[in-house]
Design an enzyme around this catalytic site. Sequence first.
Site, PDB file in Angstrom:
ATOM      1  N   TRP A  18       0.816  -1.222   0.000  1.00 61.68           N
ATOM      2  CA  TRP A  18       0.000   0.000   0.000  1.00 61.68           C
ATOM      3  C   TRP A  18       0.848   1.269   0.000  1.00 61.68           C
ATOM      4  O   TRP A  18       0.318   2.366  -0.189  1.00 61.68           O
ATOM      5  CB  TRP A  18      -0.926   0.001   1.218  1.00 61.68           C
ATOM      6  CG  TRP A  18      -2.108  -0.904   1.064  1.00 61.68           C
ATOM      7  CD1 TRP A  18      -2.415  -1.673  -0.027  1.00 61.68           C
ATOM      8  CD2 TRP A  18      -3.148  -1.135   2.017  1.00 61.68           C
ATOM      9  NE1 TRP A  18      -3.590  -2.362   0.193  1.00 61.68           N
ATOM     10  CE2 TRP A  18      -4.052  -2.055   1.443  1.00 61.68           C
ATOM     11  CE3 TRP A  18      -3.401  -0.664   3.307  1.00 61.68           C
ATOM     12  CZ2 TRP A  18      -5.191  -2.499   2.121  1.00 61.68           C
ATOM     13  CZ3 TRP A  18      -4.536  -1.111   3.971  1.00 61.68           C
ATOM     14  CH2 TRP A  18      -5.421  -2.019   3.388  1.00 61.68           C
ATOM     15  N   LYS A  19       2.121   1.139   0.285  1.00 57.29           N
ATOM     16  CA  LYS A  19       2.997   2.322   0.378  1.00 57.29           C
ATOM     17  C   LYS A  19       2.367   3.324   1.366  1.00 57.29           C
ATOM     18  O   LYS A  19       1.804   2.898   2.371  1.00 57.29           O
ATOM     19  CB  LYS A  19       3.232   2.927  -1.014  1.00 57.29           C
ATOM     20  CG  LYS A  19       3.672   1.853  -2.025  1.00 57.29           C
ATOM     21  CD  LYS A  19       4.142   2.397  -3.322  1.00 57.29           C
ATOM     22  CE  LYS A  19       4.506   1.235  -4.250  1.00 57.29           C
ATOM     23  NZ  LYS A  19       5.054   1.667  -5.517  1.00 57.29           N
ATOM     24  N   HIS A  24      12.851  -2.192  -1.174  1.00 52.93           N
ATOM     25  CA  HIS A  24      12.005  -1.680  -2.256  1.00 52.93           C
ATOM     26  C   HIS A  24      12.759  -0.540  -2.938  1.00 52.93           C
ATOM     27  O   HIS A  24      13.461   0.230  -2.276  1.00 52.93           O
ATOM     28  CB  HIS A  24      10.673  -1.193  -1.692  1.00 52.93           C
ATOM     29  CG  HIS A  24       9.696  -0.862  -2.763  1.00 52.93           C
ATOM     30  ND1 HIS A  24       9.753   0.310  -3.465  1.00 52.93           N
ATOM     31  CD2 HIS A  24       8.672  -1.571  -3.290  1.00 52.93           C
ATOM     32  CE1 HIS A  24       8.795   0.319  -4.379  1.00 52.93           C
ATOM     33  NE2 HIS A  24       8.118  -0.822  -4.287  1.00 52.93           N
ATOM     34  N   GLU A  50      11.924   2.251  -3.861  1.00 54.25           N
ATOM     35  CA  GLU A  50      11.679   3.585  -3.279  1.00 54.25           C
ATOM     36  C   GLU A  50      12.528   3.798  -2.025  1.00 54.25           C
ATOM     37  O   GLU A  50      12.952   4.907  -1.742  1.00 54.25           O
ATOM     38  CB  GLU A  50      10.177   3.755  -2.980  1.00 54.25           C
ATOM     39  CG  GLU A  50       9.378   3.905  -4.269  1.00 54.25           C
ATOM     40  CD  GLU A  50       7.971   3.339  -4.223  1.00 54.25           C
ATOM     41  OE1 GLU A  50       7.448   3.100  -3.121  1.00 54.25           O
ATOM     42  OE2 GLU A  50       7.394   3.123  -5.309  1.00 54.25           O
ATOM     43  N   GLU A  77      11.596  -6.345  -9.334  1.00 62.52           N
ATOM     44  CA  GLU A  77      10.811  -5.153  -9.648  1.00 62.52           C
ATOM     45  C   GLU A  77      11.660  -4.205 -10.482  1.00 62.52           C
ATOM     46  O   GLU A  77      12.419  -3.393  -9.917  1.00 62.52           O
ATOM     47  CB  GLU A  77      10.394  -4.440  -8.360  1.00 62.52           C
ATOM     48  CG  GLU A  77       9.495  -5.258  -7.462  1.00 62.52           C
ATOM     49  CD  GLU A  77       8.561  -4.354  -6.665  1.00 62.52           C
ATOM     50  OE1 GLU A  77       7.354  -4.498  -6.828  1.00 62.52           O
ATOM     51  OE2 GLU A  77       9.049  -3.494  -5.921  1.00 62.52           O
ATOM     52  N   GLY A  79       1.395  -2.501  -6.252  1.00 56.97           N
ATOM     53  CA  GLY A  79       1.156  -1.215  -5.597  1.00 56.97           C
ATOM     54  C   GLY A  79      -0.235  -0.694  -5.922  1.00 56.97           C
ATOM     55  O   GLY A  79      -1.227  -1.085  -5.298  1.00 56.97           O
ATOM     56  N   GLY A  80      -0.311   0.164  -6.927  1.00 50.96           N
ATOM     57  CA  GLY A  80      -1.554   0.868  -7.275  1.00 50.96           C
ATOM     58  C   GLY A  80      -2.791  -0.020  -7.356  1.00 50.96           C
ATOM     59  O   GLY A  80      -3.837   0.310  -6.772  1.00 50.96           O
TER      60      GLY A  80
HETATM   61  P1  PGA Z   1       2.990  -0.549  -8.833  1.00 55.84           P
HETATM   62  O1  PGA Z   1       4.003  -0.707  -7.598  1.00 55.84           O
HETATM   63  O2  PGA Z   1       2.209  -1.824  -8.901  1.00 55.84           O
HETATM   64  O3  PGA Z   1       2.120   0.636  -8.486  1.00 55.84           O
HETATM   65  O4  PGA Z   1       3.826  -0.342 -10.045  1.00 55.84           O
HETATM   66  C1  PGA Z   1       4.670  -1.903  -7.392  1.00 55.84           C
HETATM   67  C2  PGA Z   1       5.627  -1.790  -6.241  1.00 55.84           C
HETATM   68  O5  PGA Z   1       6.197  -0.713  -6.068  1.00 55.84           O
HETATM   69  O6  PGA Z   1       5.834  -2.747  -5.475  1.00 55.84           O
END
Ligand code: PGA
Length: 253
Positions: free
Chosen positions: A10-11, A97, A99, A167, A234-235
């Site tokens: 979910w970030k 991750h 990020e 990823e 994610g999204g």
């Molecule tokens: P995303 O993110 O599905 O929104 O591309 C994936 C993730 O960062 O794990």
Amino acid sequence: MRKIYIAGNWKMNLTFQAADDFFFQLAEYLQDTDAGNTQALICPPYTYMELGTDTADKSSLAIGAQNVSQHDNGAYSGEISADILSSMDVEYCLVGHSERRQFFLESNTLLNHKIQKLREFFIKPILCVGESLSEREAGKAFEIVQSQLDKCLENVKIDNDLLLAYEPVWAIGTGKTASPQQAQEVHNMIRTWIADKYGKQIAIELPILYGGSVKPANLAELLAQPDIDGGLIGGAALNIESYIEMLKIAQKI
Ligand code: PGA
């Protein structure tokens, strides 16, 4: 047979109310369904973790954290320890991750310490690896991923309580997915690398998830690849309808 993971990351998203609604609806779905070989997993913000573990208590859901400190405890304001996560029945934790690597400058060495700490507390690390666009264009995707694995896994006990997630950075949150063939090529390289280093049996059992713009429309063809064992999403995992749709796709496999 390896499980298929539908792992939502979910970030830093959703309000408390939205998270509560999501878990409520997910519990209802999971209680009425035979999960089969599919593992539903959500990595919410820390503050919603207990909502998640309450749901996990009454269903087959598993809960993961998005990050952990490398330290045991003490004066590290804003951080969370493996001890705290384990005391809340958190079963998995993302490590590395892109990020975290990009915005919080987490190095492979630091990530190695985090993995060691998680293993100490019996939390399953999900180590994320992946190349940037310029690295891919320079033909260095394999080299980058191998070097991340090599450094992050140094002296780590490897068994099927460790998960990997490929990823590609250029596919995260961009709407660009690696084609199933591009993803499979890297997943296969990772499995071969693990087999060479840690033995064939470990490589056969190790789950390798794919992440980067996974959604209901592309999940089935990604999961059809022999070395892709689920999605780190994610999204498309922020919305309960879309998340349940992805569980249904995985359950059909
Ligand atoms: P995303 O993110 O599905 O929104 O591309 C994936 C993730 O960062 O794990």
